[in-house]
Design a protein around this motif. Structure first.
Motif, short mmCIF file in Angstrom:
data_model
loop_
_atom_site.label_atom_id
_atom_site.label_comp_id
_atom_site.label_asym_id
_atom_site.label_seq_id
_atom_site.Cartn_x
_atom_site.Cartn_y
_atom_site.Cartn_z
N MET A 456 -0.04 3.29 17.46
CA MET A 456 -1.36 3.00 16.89
C MET A 456 -1.82 4.25 16.14
O MET A 456 -2.07 5.29 16.74
CB MET A 456 -2.35 2.60 17.98
N PHE A 457 -1.94 4.11 14.84
CA PHE A 457 -2.28 5.22 13.94
C PHE A 457 -3.66 4.95 13.37
O PHE A 457 -3.91 3.90 12.78
CB PHE A 457 -1.24 5.31 12.84
N SER A 458 -4.58 5.91 13.58
CA SER A 458 -5.97 5.73 13.18
C SER A 458 -6.35 6.77 12.14
O SER A 458 -6.25 7.98 12.40
CB SER A 458 -6.87 5.86 14.42
N ASP A 459 -6.79 6.30 10.97
CA ASP A 459 -7.17 7.21 9.90
C ASP A 459 -8.09 6.46 8.94
O ASP A 459 -7.90 5.26 8.69
CB ASP A 459 -5.93 7.71 9.16
N GLN A 460 -9.08 7.14 8.39
CA GLN A 460 -10.02 6.47 7.50
C GLN A 460 -9.38 5.99 6.21
O GLN A 460 -9.94 5.12 5.54
CB GLN A 460 -11.19 7.40 7.19
N ALA A 461 -8.22 6.52 5.88
CA ALA A 461 -7.55 6.07 4.66
C ALA A 461 -6.87 4.72 4.83
O ALA A 461 -6.42 4.11 3.85
CB ALA A 461 -6.51 7.12 4.23
N VAL A 462 -6.79 4.22 6.06
CA VAL A 462 -6.13 2.94 6.31
C VAL A 462 -6.94 1.81 5.69
O VAL A 462 -8.16 1.75 5.81
CB VAL A 462 -5.97 2.70 7.83
N GLU A 463 -6.25 0.92 5.02
CA GLU A 463 -6.87 -0.30 4.49
C GLU A 463 -6.16 -1.49 5.14
O GLU A 463 -5.10 -1.90 4.71
CB GLU A 463 -6.74 -0.36 2.97
N GLY A 464 -6.75 -2.03 6.17
CA GLY A 464 -6.11 -3.09 6.91
C GLY A 464 -6.24 -4.44 6.23
O GLY A 464 -7.14 -4.67 5.42
N ASP A 465 -5.34 -5.35 6.59
CA ASP A 465 -5.41 -6.72 6.07
C ASP A 465 -5.89 -7.71 7.13
O ASP A 465 -5.88 -8.91 6.91
CB ASP A 465 -4.05 -7.16 5.51
N GLU A 466 -6.27 -7.19 8.32
CA GLU A 466 -6.86 -8.02 9.37
C GLU A 466 -8.13 -7.33 9.86
O GLU A 466 -8.32 -6.12 9.66
CB GLU A 466 -5.88 -8.19 10.54
#
Length: 950
Positions: A456-466
């Motif tokens: 589980m990788f958490s970063d504000q740059a993540v753009e999830g699709d769910e």
């Protein structure tokens, strides 16, 4: 006056007639009894009642506080399908009245009026209820507590109110990244596993349905799942074991036994076909984390082996050659922890938790490559018996010299542990590590492979699709790509097993006490820049001790730049020392460098045998200025990120932070400190360090298992870091002084829907009488404030009234965080409560509150560390007779009801010294009244007189 069951008095009378009768009336324990520490002077008895409820009785004659805890092996993992939050909701409802004590606030009032506190928690597999109370009132408290599990009312009048409380708790956590990450984890879990269910609850999940009300479902849940055979009770009191048994048996034998089986969960937490899995999610805070988890068997029954502890200590090691050392060297991570996380009857997760640098967040594959390479090295090296025995030795020392702790925390932990440990091991189970099973250790290492990983990788740059259901977290999931072994030739050479630990205590003998033993610490050495207090410990008699040193300097406390630089310096210094000192921490020693109002505090504690070596190495590095540019930059960015992340804290916590900034003159807000850190360069810090030490002086306390010769040894080490000559004068520590009838309103902006009101009411002065009056006021109003504003009016989950002294200046803090009402309505409710207090207070209640407060003030220290804290605080306050607690108790004892009523009416009602900090939330409405509205903490401090701290 304590009410005693007449039947119990008769039994005690009959048993006192003769020695023969006493022997006959004593209940001899059946079966194995817990093995206790040689340093433990409690008496224990383990019972199993006729209803299969297992009970641990603990006798501590003369104890001022009693405590009890009951753990039931039912938690949020047992929630019925479609009723998320049921176990948590039930926990709330059990406090709100029983058939024998129907008043919803009676339990809390009784506990509070007799010097106690109470709480509970719901985990995935357990619900744990606990309280403490002045020892004389244990019988009545046990009766009230037992009724939770015998005949709760589940009064329909409180169902909707407590649903709102659960909803408020849920809303409060919407911006908690820990809860948000759990929400995502539960979405990727196997839906057949009960831990995949949402645990907190909402108004929607707890809503009535056409076929059943929530109360009907809750009563059914209670009647199905709350059974005596899966309950464990721990009771600590000042009574003898026979007397405790006579109290407990008739009460807790009434709990119904539904003979529930211990069910093993067969479903895997993560469906094996979905592993390895990479989950990326977007946090609210500016943080970068990675959690690498591996499904493993449930090893809790193997507590004599503790494979998870052995492997976790290796993977989480921070010394030379460790995985963390390599990650830090490459600039990838700021922290690492490892060990077993979730566990259930049937399995568990072994997890590594990392906080990452910006560079690390950009290279998650490299981090995973190093993690798996280290695990591969551990497998190739195989289990090491010498390392296991080293860990075993440390565990054995911890148990051998176990010291007493908070009674309530102790019984809560024991009741939980009783669910897993065999009878003889209930006390020593957490410490046992004596069965070296190489095959079992190797088995666990086999699970720590890339193909079994959930990342589980958490970063504000993540753009999830769910988007997760309950916390609206953007995330994505995909198979974890194959991870090739590192190609760097030096990786396997730099990552290796830890060396033998040179800090493990070998000499645990107790020093001889001097014939003329001082009653309090004495100044054993004094020079122009040194003062050393010394006292050998004659009460706790363990081979431990503390050495506290306060390095004071004028280079602290004047400006935000100074505050930022001293905090950055202590962080860099701690980081520099970590690799060397980490083995000392494993060996039962501790150290910390931290900023305080006047300088830097060094706290050293634990086993005394190797402490001098550690202190010498710590001070040798204290004045160093050769920090690497990379570590400087990473740690500075980490500190800035932590300040920026204050917006993710609980809103009530943020408002209290703003209050403290307004009260304390050496306190600055996050944005000011961020700017100061951003402006600080490495050369600036080097110059600051040199200036700090040029003007520094030291005051120290040496307390514990030390010979008097230790004073000269510490003084010699201090000579190596302190300049000669007179110590420069220090800037004064100042606290805001509010005038009578002055009311200031300080609106603050908090990015959250909830309204928060923190209403600070300062005492009339800073005399002992003012302190006593204010503390007694908090004692008198706290339970009623909670009952009225939370239980009855349902204003929010965070509701409290507290004694709130700052630097010995007395004050009250009324605090409410409300998702349901605006700030104006909250303030009106606070005002209505405060004006209604005195007409309701009867003389007997007043006496009980006064006795409860005095008992709390004079509560004996339970261990060496608590005593050291008392001495150290007294030294900081210049209370060199060390009699502050006795003086405060005497001041409380002298207060009459008429004295207090007059003080309360004048100081807290008619002529308040008030500062109200308000976050209006989404409703945007501020309290109305005769306030002076001030827009910043700096403006408040600029225009006010101050108290000077001692």
């Amino acid at each position: 006056m304590s009410r005693i069951n007449p039947r119990l008095n008769l039994r005690a009378f009959l048993c006192s007639i003769s020695l023969a009768a006493l022997t006959a009336c004593s209940s001899l324990p059946q079966g194995p009894q817990p093995v206790k520490s040689p340093n433990d002077d409690y008496q224990y008895r383990l019972l199993t009642l006729n209803n299969q409820l297992q009970v641990l009785l603990i006798s501590d004659p003369g104890a001022p506080k009693a405590a009890a805890a009951l753990d039931v092996r039912i938690g949020s993992g047992d929630n019925p399908k479609g009723r998320a939050g049921m176990a948590h909701f039930l926990e709330h409802m059990l406090f709100l009245g029983t058939d024998k004590y129907p008043d919803s606030g009676e339990y809390q009032r009784f506990i509070a009026e007799h010097g106690g506190s109470h709480n509970a928690y719901t985990s995935f597999g357990n619900t744990n209820y606990f309280f403490d109370i002045n020892a004389d009132y244990l019988p009545e408290a046990l009766d009230r507590f037992a009724q939770f599990f015998i005949a709760p009312r589940f009064d329909v009048a409180y169902v909707d109110r407590e649903k709102n409380a659960v909803e408020a708790e849920y809303q409060m956590g919407l911006k908690s990244d820990e809860r948000r990450e759990l929400d995502v984890l539960q979405e990727v879990m196997n839906p057949e596993h009960p831990y995949s269910q949402f645990s907190v609850g909402t108004l929607e999940t707890l809503a009535d349905r056409p076929d059943a009300t929530i109360r009907d479902d809750m009563v059914a849940f209670y009647n199905t799942h709350y059974s005596s055979n899966i309950m464990r009770l721990a009771v600590l009191g000042s009574q003898s074991l026979d007397e405790l048994e006579a109290l407990v048996r008739p009460l807790y034998s009434q709990v119904v036994n539904r003979d529930l089986p211990r069910e093993v969960i067969e479903a895997p937490l993560i469906e094996p076909a979905r592993l390895p899995l990479m989950v990326e999610l977007q946090p609210l805070a500016t943080q970068r984390t990675m959690t690498v988890s591996f499904p493993i068997p449930d090893y809790r029954d193997e507590y004599r082996v503790k494979p998870g502890i052995y492997v976790g200590n290796l993977i989480g090691h921070e010394g030379e050659g460790s995985l963390f050392s390599r990650l830090k060297e490459e600039g990838l991570a700021e922290s690492l922890g490892a060990g077993e996380g979730f566990a259930w009857d049937g399995g568990a997760l072994f997890s590594l938790g990392l906080t990452l640098t910006e560079q690390g967040a950009a290279q998650p594959e490299r981090i995973l490559q190093l993690v798996f390479a280290y695990a591969d090295m551990l497998r190739k090296e195989g289990p090491q018996e010498w390392m296991y025995r080293e860990q075993s030795r440390l565990a054995e020392l911890s148990f051998r010299f176990r010291e007493q702790s908070s009674p309530m925390g102790y019984v809560s932990a024991l009741a939980s542990g009783m669910q897993h440990y065999q009878a003889s091991d209930i006390l020593r189970g957490p410490y046992l590590m004596e069965d070296y099973e190489a095959a079992m250790l190797a088995e666990l290492l086999e699970y720590i492979r890339p193909e079994n990983a959930l990342v589980m990788f958490s970063d504000q740059a993540v753009e999830g699709d769910e988007v997760s259901q309950y916390y609206q977290v953007a995330y994505s999931q995909k198979p974890l790509a194959p991870m090739p072994a590192p190609s760097d030739a030096d990786v396997l050479g730099t990552m290796r097993l830890p060396a033998p630990n040179e800090f493990i205590a070998e000499n645990v003998a107790l020093v001889a006490l001097p014939e003329a033993l001082p009653a309090i610490p004495v100044v054993a050495f004094e020079a122009e820049r040194q003062r050393i207090w010394y006292m050998p410990d004659a009460e706790f008699r363990v081979p431990r001790g503390v050495t506290y040193i306060n390095f004071r300097s004028p280079a602290v406390g004047v400006s935000a730049a100074q505050a930022a630089r001293v905090a950055l310096y202590t962080a860099l210094l701690t980081d520099r020392l970590n690799e060397f000192a980490y083995p000392a921490q494993l060996a039962g020693m501790s150290f910390s460098f931290s900023k305080n109002a006047e300088g830097i505090s060094l706290r050293l504690g634990g086993y005394t045998d190797k402490q001098q070596l550690l202190l010498q190495r710590l001070l040798e590095q204290a004045q160093a200025t050769d920090y690497s540019a990379q570590r400087f930059d990473n740690i500075r960015k980490d500190m800035i990120r932590a300040l920026e992340n204050s917006v993710a804290k609980r809103p009530s916590s943020q408002v209290v932070d703003d209050l403290n900034e307004a009260l304390k003159y050496n306190s600055w807000g996050e944005q000011v400190l961020i700017e100061a850190l951003q402006a600080t360069q490495l050369a600036d810090l080097d110059a600051y360090i040199a200036g700090f030490w040029k003007e520094a002086s030291a005051e120290a306390l040496i307390f514990g298992n030390y010979p008097e010769a230790r004073v000269a040894e510490v003084s010699a080490l201090l000579d190596g870091v302190l300049d000669a000559g007179p110590a420069p004068a220090l800037p004064p520590r100042r606290i805001l002084k509010l005038a009578p009838s002055e009311s200031i309103q300080f609106p603050v902006s908090i990015p959250h829907d909830d309204a928060v009101v923190a209403w600070y009411l300062q005492g009339n002065g800073d005399t002992w009488n003012d302190r006593a009056m204010t503390a007694l006021t908090a004692q008198i109003i706290s339970s009623g404030f909670f009952d009225q504003l939370r239980t009855e009016q349902q204003l929010g989950y965070v509701v409290g009234a507290y004694n709130y002294p700052r630097e010995q200046v007395p004050g009250l803090l009324l605090l409410v965080q409300s998702p349901s009402a605006d700030a104006a309505a909250v303030a009106l409710a606070m005002q209505a409560f405060m004006t209604g207090v005195t007409p309701l207070l009867e003389l007997e209640q007043f006496k009980r509150h006064k006795a409860a407060l005095i008992s709390d003030i004079l509560r004996p220290d339970k261990n060496l560390a608590e005593r050291a804290e008392h001495y150290w605080r007294s030294i900081a306050r210049k209370e060199y007779d060390f009699a502050g607690r006795e003086t405060m108790a005497a001041a409380v004892e002298a207060i009459t009801l008429q004295d207090w009523t007059s003080y309360y009416a004048d100081v807290f009602i008619a002529q308040r010294h008030a500062l109200q900090v308000v976050a209006p939330g989404r409703r945007g409405k501020l309290p109305e009244g005769r306030f002076e509205v001030v827009e910043s903490a700096a403006a408040i401090k600029r225009d006010h007189a101050t108290y000077l701290a001692d």
